[in-house]
Design a protein around this motif. Sequence first.
Motif, PDB file in Angstrom:
ATOM      1  N   PRO A  47       0.881  -1.025  -0.284  1.00 33.50           N
ATOM      2  CA  PRO A  47       0.274  -0.317   0.087  1.00 33.50           C
ATOM      3  C   PRO A  47       1.056   1.209   0.048  1.00 33.50           C
ATOM      4  O   PRO A  47       0.491   2.794   0.199  1.00 33.50           O
ATOM      5  CB  PRO A  47      -1.223  -0.117   1.142  1.00 33.50           C
ATOM      6  N   THR A  48       2.465   1.077  -0.132  1.00 32.50           N
ATOM      7  CA  THR A  48       2.447   2.501  -0.149  1.00 32.50           C
ATOM      8  C   THR A  48       3.367   2.834  -1.487  1.00 32.50           C
ATOM      9  O   THR A  48       4.224   3.595  -1.625  1.00 32.50           O
ATOM     10  CB  THR A  48       4.134   2.038   1.014  1.00 32.50           C
ATOM     11  N   LEU A  49       3.326   1.811  -2.162  1.00 38.29           N
ATOM     12  CA  LEU A  49       3.846   2.044  -3.742  1.00 38.29           C
ATOM     13  C   LEU A  49       3.040   2.098  -4.791  1.00 38.29           C
ATOM     14  O   LEU A  49       2.136   1.872  -4.993  1.00 38.29           O
ATOM     15  CB  LEU A  49       4.569   0.842  -3.845  1.00 38.29           C
ATOM     16  N   TYR A  50       3.215   3.364  -5.034  1.00 37.57           N
ATOM     17  CA  TYR A  50       2.232   4.308  -6.166  1.00 37.57           C
ATOM     18  C   TYR A  50       3.238   4.237  -7.732  1.00 37.57           C
ATOM     19  O   TYR A  50       4.419   4.691  -7.947  1.00 37.57           O
ATOM     20  CB  TYR A  50       1.883   5.550  -5.648  1.00 37.57           C
ATOM     21  N   PHE A  51       2.534   4.602  -8.208  1.00 34.41           N
ATOM     22  CA  PHE A  51       3.001   4.525  -9.768  1.00 34.41           C
ATOM     23  C   PHE A  51       2.347   5.485 -10.913  1.00 34.41           C
ATOM     24  O   PHE A  51       0.822   5.214 -10.001  1.00 34.41           O
ATOM     25  CB  PHE A  51       2.394   2.960 -10.890  1.00 34.41           C
ATOM     26  N   THR A  52       2.791   6.482 -11.720  1.00 31.23           N
ATOM     27  CA  THR A  52       2.171   7.414 -12.778  1.00 31.23           C
ATOM     28  C   THR A  52       2.622   6.959 -14.240  1.00 31.23           C
ATOM     29  O   THR A  52       3.678   6.094 -14.555  1.00 31.23           O
ATOM     30  CB  THR A  52       2.568   8.742 -12.159  1.00 31.23           C
ATOM     31  N   TYR A  53       1.082   6.823 -14.766  1.00 31.74           N
ATOM     32  CA  TYR A  53       1.508   6.261 -16.174  1.00 31.74           C
ATOM     33  C   TYR A  53       0.987   7.236 -17.296  1.00 31.74           C
ATOM     34  O   TYR A  53      -0.053   8.189 -16.773  1.00 31.74           O
ATOM     35  CB  TYR A  53       0.642   5.127 -16.053  1.00 31.74           C
ATOM     36  N   SER A  54       2.083   7.854 -17.671  1.00 28.94           N
ATOM     37  CA  SER A  54       0.954   9.342 -18.697  1.00 28.94           C
ATOM     38  C   SER A  54       2.157   9.228 -19.765  1.00 28.94           C
ATOM     39  O   SER A  54       3.078   7.950 -20.183  1.00 28.94           O
ATOM     40  CB  SER A  54       1.975  10.682 -17.928  1.00 28.94           C
ATOM     41  N   PHE A  55       1.198   9.262 -20.909  1.00 30.55           N
ATOM     42  CA  PHE A  55       1.587   9.692 -22.387  1.00 30.55           C
ATOM     43  C   PHE A  55       1.839  10.356 -22.431  1.00 30.55           C
ATOM     44  O   PHE A  55       1.538  11.735 -22.750  1.00 30.55           O
ATOM     45  CB  PHE A  55       0.647   9.185 -23.127  1.00 30.55           C
ATOM     46  N   TRP A  56       3.113  11.154 -23.335  1.00 27.46           N
ATOM     47  CA  TRP A  56       3.895  12.371 -23.844  1.00 27.46           C
ATOM     48  C   TRP A  56       3.489  12.393 -25.236  1.00 27.46           C
ATOM     49  O   TRP A  56       4.203  11.849 -25.639  1.00 27.46           O
ATOM     50  CB  TRP A  56       4.580  12.549 -23.127  1.00 27.46           C
ATOM     51  N   LYS A  57       3.388  13.493 -25.439  1.00 23.23           N
ATOM     52  CA  LYS A  57       3.625  13.568 -27.416  1.00 23.23           C
ATOM     53  C   LYS A  57       4.675  13.074 -28.081  1.00 23.23           C
ATOM     54  O   LYS A  57       5.525  12.763 -29.046  1.00 23.23           O
ATOM     55  CB  LYS A  57       3.206  14.758 -28.355  1.00 23.23           C
ATOM     56  N   SER A  58       5.789  14.093 -26.862  1.00 24.78           N
ATOM     57  CA  SER A  58       7.268  13.630 -27.656  1.00 24.78           C
ATOM     58  C   SER A  58       8.191  13.380 -26.676  1.00 24.78           C
ATOM     59  O   SER A  58       7.860  14.050 -25.491  1.00 24.78           O
ATOM     60  CB  SER A  58       7.904  14.574 -28.665  1.00 24.78           C
ATOM     61  N   GLU A  59       9.387  13.020 -26.610  1.00 25.32           N
ATOM     62  CA  GLU A  59      10.251  13.166 -25.500  1.00 25.32           C
ATOM     63  C   GLU A  59      10.497  14.456 -25.138  1.00 25.32           C
ATOM     64  O   GLU A  59      10.845  14.925 -23.507  1.00 25.32           O
ATOM     65  CB  GLU A  59      11.951  12.613 -25.792  1.00 25.32           C
ATOM     66  N   SER A  60      10.541  15.185 -26.455  1.00 23.57           N
ATOM     67  CA  SER A  60      11.038  16.805 -25.832  1.00 23.57           C
ATOM     68  C   SER A  60       9.835  16.839 -24.673  1.00 23.57           C
ATOM     69  O   SER A  60       9.835  18.715 -24.223  1.00 23.57           O
ATOM     70  CB  SER A  60      10.741  17.845 -27.114  1.00 23.57           C
ATOM     71  N   ALA A  61       8.863  16.653 -24.975  1.00 17.66           N
ATOM     72  CA  ALA A  61       7.312  17.772 -24.185  1.00 17.66           C
ATOM     73  C   ALA A  61       7.283  17.142 -22.968  1.00 17.66           C
ATOM     74  O   ALA A  61       7.685  18.066 -22.137  1.00 17.66           O
ATOM     75  CB  ALA A  61       6.243  17.045 -24.694  1.00 17.66           C
ATOM     76  N   LEU A  62       7.803  15.839 -22.892  1.00 16.61           N
ATOM     77  CA  LEU A  62       7.821  15.779 -21.577  1.00 16.61           C
ATOM     78  C   LEU A  62       9.590  16.978 -21.029  1.00 16.61           C
ATOM     79  O   LEU A  62       9.105  16.933 -19.031  1.00 16.61           O
ATOM     80  CB  LEU A  62       8.634  13.891 -21.333  1.00 16.61           C
ATOM     81  N   GLU A  63      10.816  16.487 -21.595  1.00 13.20           N
ATOM     82  CA  GLU A  63      11.443  17.666 -21.255  1.00 13.20           C
ATOM     83  C   GLU A  63      11.147  18.500 -20.502  1.00 13.20           C
ATOM     84  O   GLU A  63      11.214  19.343 -19.746  1.00 13.20           O
ATOM     85  CB  GLU A  63      12.799  17.483 -21.810  1.00 13.20           C
ATOM     86  N   HIS A  64      10.261  18.702 -21.879  1.00  6.13           N
ATOM     87  CA  HIS A  64       9.620  20.918 -21.430  1.00  6.13           C
ATOM     88  C   HIS A  64       9.409  20.425 -20.155  1.00  6.13           C
ATOM     89  O   HIS A  64       8.559  21.560 -19.006  1.00  6.13           O
ATOM     90  CB  HIS A  64       8.783  20.801 -22.577  1.00  6.13           C
ATOM     91  N   TYR A  65       8.033  19.752 -19.832  1.00  7.93           N
ATOM     92  CA  TYR A  65       7.244  19.609 -18.572  1.00  7.93           C
ATOM     93  C   TYR A  65       7.753  18.972 -16.391  1.00  7.93           C
ATOM     94  O   TYR A  65       8.221  19.680 -16.194  1.00  7.93           O
ATOM     95  CB  TYR A  65       6.631  18.054 -18.406  1.00  7.93           C
ATOM     96  N   ARG A  66       8.722  18.859 -17.058  1.00 13.59           N
ATOM     97  CA  ARG A  66      11.037  18.121 -16.383  1.00 13.59           C
ATOM     98  C   ARG A  66      11.176  19.499 -16.222  1.00 13.59           C
ATOM     99  O   ARG A  66      11.449  19.535 -15.054  1.00 13.59           O
ATOM    100  CB  ARG A  66      11.256  17.064 -16.376  1.00 13.59           C
ATOM    101  N   LYS A  67      11.135  20.769 -16.872  1.00 15.51           N
ATOM    102  CA  LYS A  67      11.575  21.399 -16.793  1.00 15.51           C
ATOM    103  C   LYS A  67      10.930  23.038 -15.905  1.00 15.51           C
ATOM    104  O   LYS A  67      11.520  23.726 -15.858  1.00 15.51           O
ATOM    105  CB  LYS A  67      13.123  22.039 -17.655  1.00 15.51           C
ATOM    106  N   SER A  68       9.531  22.104 -16.006  1.00 20.07           N
ATOM    107  CA  SER A  68       8.842  23.569 -15.945  1.00 20.07           C
ATOM    108  C   SER A  68       9.048  24.100 -14.646  1.00 20.07           C
ATOM    109  O   SER A  68       8.933  23.124 -13.405  1.00 20.07           O
ATOM    110  CB  SER A  68       7.390  23.435 -16.851  1.00 20.07           C
TER     111      SER A  68
END
Length: 97
Positions: A47-68
């Motif tokens: 019960p302490t283990l969680y996961f997020t699962y997401s779809f991103w248009k591209s690696e650059s879109a994911l990186e843009h989010y991670r730097k936001s």
Amino acid sequence: MIVRIVKMGICPEHIDTFVKQFMTNKADIRNFKGCDFLELYKDINDPTLYFTYSFWKSESALEHYRKSELFKTIWAKTKPLFNKKPEAWSLNRIETI
């Protein structure tokens, strides 16, 4: 498209806080430019283990989010709740059946 899976161990005493924070921020994350899908999962045996699962248009879109500022703000509040180092994978989908 990039599939992003993040595995997070949450301290038992912080689980409610973690879930509330996710619920508060989920729309902002999902509506971030480049995010097409977002889900939160909890392990059925730990019960302490969680996961997020997401779809991103591209690696650059994911990186843009991670730097936001949005990510930095959310991560600063989430990181102290962990009971172990988070793990993350960025994947390319090969097949859907």
